[in-house]
Design a protein around this motif. Structure first.
Motif, short mmCIF file in Angstrom:
data_model
loop_
_atom_site.label_atom_id
_atom_site.label_comp_id
_atom_site.label_asym_id
_atom_site.label_seq_id
_atom_site.Cartn_x
_atom_site.Cartn_y
_atom_site.Cartn_z
N ALA A 53 72.45 48.60 45.07
CA ALA A 53 71.38 49.08 43.70
C ALA A 53 71.24 50.50 43.44
CB ALA A 53 70.21 48.12 43.96
N MET A 54 70.95 51.14 44.56
CA MET A 54 70.84 52.56 44.61
C MET A 54 72.19 53.19 43.98
SD MET A 54 67.85 53.60 45.66
CE MET A 54 68.11 55.33 45.94
N ASN A 55 73.21 52.96 44.71
CA ASN A 55 74.71 53.41 44.26
C ASN A 55 74.89 53.41 42.81
OD1 ASN A 55 75.10 54.68 46.83
ND2 ASN A 55 76.07 52.74 47.46
N MET A 56 74.65 51.90 42.56
CA MET A 56 74.79 51.67 40.91
C MET A 56 73.88 52.62 40.01
SD MET A 56 74.67 47.90 38.82
CE MET A 56 76.14 47.58 39.46
N LEU A 57 72.82 52.54 40.48
CA LEU A 57 71.81 53.55 39.52
C LEU A 57 71.93 55.12 39.50
CD1 LEU A 57 68.12 52.04 40.85
CD2 LEU A 57 69.24 51.64 38.46
N VAL A 58 72.72 55.37 40.64
CA VAL A 58 73.14 56.99 40.64
C VAL A 58 74.37 56.80 39.82
CG1 VAL A 58 74.33 58.57 41.94
CG2 VAL A 58 72.23 57.16 42.93
N GLU A 59 75.20 56.04 39.85
CA GLU A 59 76.57 55.91 39.18
C GLU A 59 76.25 56.00 37.56
OE1 GLU A 59 79.19 52.94 39.88
OE2 GLU A 59 79.27 53.48 42.04
N LEU A 60 75.27 54.97 37.07
CA LEU A 60 74.74 54.97 35.76
C LEU A 60 73.57 56.11 35.29
CD1 LEU A 60 73.85 51.19 35.67
CD2 LEU A 60 75.74 52.30 34.69
N GLY A 61 73.35 56.89 36.27
CA GLY A 61 72.60 58.34 35.88
C GLY A 61 71.03 57.99 35.70
N TYR A 62 70.62 56.83 36.27
CA TYR A 62 69.27 56.58 36.27
C TYR A 62 68.30 57.50 37.18
CZ TYR A 62 69.67 52.76 32.91
OH TYR A 62 70.03 51.89 31.93
N ILE A 63 69.00 57.75 38.25
CA ILE A 63 68.55 58.44 39.53
C ILE A 63 69.69 59.27 39.92
CG2 ILE A 63 66.87 56.74 40.23
CD1 ILE A 63 68.69 55.93 42.53
N ALA A 64 69.40 60.37 40.64
CA ALA A 64 70.50 61.34 41.34
C ALA A 64 70.03 61.90 42.50
CB ALA A 64 70.61 62.66 40.30
N LYS A 65 71.00 62.11 43.40
CA LYS A 65 70.69 62.64 44.78
C LYS A 65 70.04 64.19 44.58
CE LYS A 65 72.94 60.65 48.70
NZ LYS A 65 73.77 60.75 49.71
N ALA A 66 69.04 64.52 45.38
CA ALA A 66 68.42 65.68 45.06
C ALA A 66 69.08 66.83 45.97
CB ALA A 66 66.92 65.63 45.43
N GLY A 67 70.09 66.66 46.65
CA GLY A 67 70.79 67.50 47.44
C GLY A 67 72.20 66.92 48.00
N PRO A 68 72.97 67.89 48.41
CA PRO A 68 74.12 67.38 49.12
C PRO A 68 73.98 66.68 50.56
CG PRO A 68 74.20 69.63 49.30
CD PRO A 68 72.98 69.40 48.54
N GLU A 69 72.92 67.01 51.33
CA GLU A 69 72.78 66.77 52.52
C GLU A 69 72.88 65.01 52.50
OE1 GLU A 69 69.93 68.25 51.17
OE2 GLU A 69 71.31 70.30 51.68
N LYS A 70 73.09 64.60 53.90
CA LYS A 70 72.93 63.18 54.17
C LYS A 70 71.67 62.38 53.74
CE LYS A 70 74.88 59.62 57.18
NZ LYS A 70 75.62 59.38 58.44
N ARG A 71 70.73 63.21 54.23
CA ARG A 71 69.49 62.79 54.13
C ARG A 71 68.57 63.16 52.92
NH1 ARG A 71 67.27 59.64 58.31
NH2 ARG A 71 68.53 59.55 60.11
N ALA A 72 69.17 63.40 51.85
CA ALA A 72 68.74 64.19 50.64
C ALA A 72 67.92 62.86 50.14
CB ALA A 72 69.84 64.59 49.54
N GLY A 73 67.02 63.67 49.19
CA GLY A 73 66.12 62.65 48.45
C GLY A 73 66.59 62.25 47.21
N TYR A 74 66.02 61.30 46.33
CA TYR A 74 66.43 61.03 45.08
C TYR A 74 65.34 61.63 43.97
CZ TYR A 74 69.95 58.26 47.39
OH TYR A 74 71.00 58.04 48.17
#
Length: 80
Positions: A53-74
């Motif tokens: 679900a998280m990956n789908m929401l990122v792909e659809l542009g509803y949420i985004a990773k807040a940084g390139p790090e592995k433990r980045a926030g959203y």
């Protein structure tokens, strides 16, 4: 309103995760993965389903990773 935002195309799990992110973003701009996982709306969702679900929401542009790090926030993306 859901139709205008494209939310009717999301499954139940994706909507629950998105609502958890939206509620958490009222208190902080960058939301940790743990905060989203521990939210009342996402309790009971299996780990694999949650990450799909998280990956789908990122792909659809509803949420985004807040940084390139592995433990980045959203962060919640603004919808036009």
């Amino acid at each position: 309103m859901e139709q205008d935002l494209g939310l009717c195309d999301l499954g139940e799990t994706e909507r629950r995760v998105l609502c958890a992110v939206a509620q958490a973003s009222e208190c902080e701009t960058e939301i940790s993965l743990g905060t989203i996982q521990d939210h009342a709306l996402t309790k009971g969702i299996s780990r694999s389903t949650f990450f799909r679900a998280m990956n789908m929401l990122v792909e659809l542009g509803y949420i985004a990773k807040a940084g390139p790090e592995k433990r980045a926030g959203y962060i919640l993306q603004k919808q036009d």
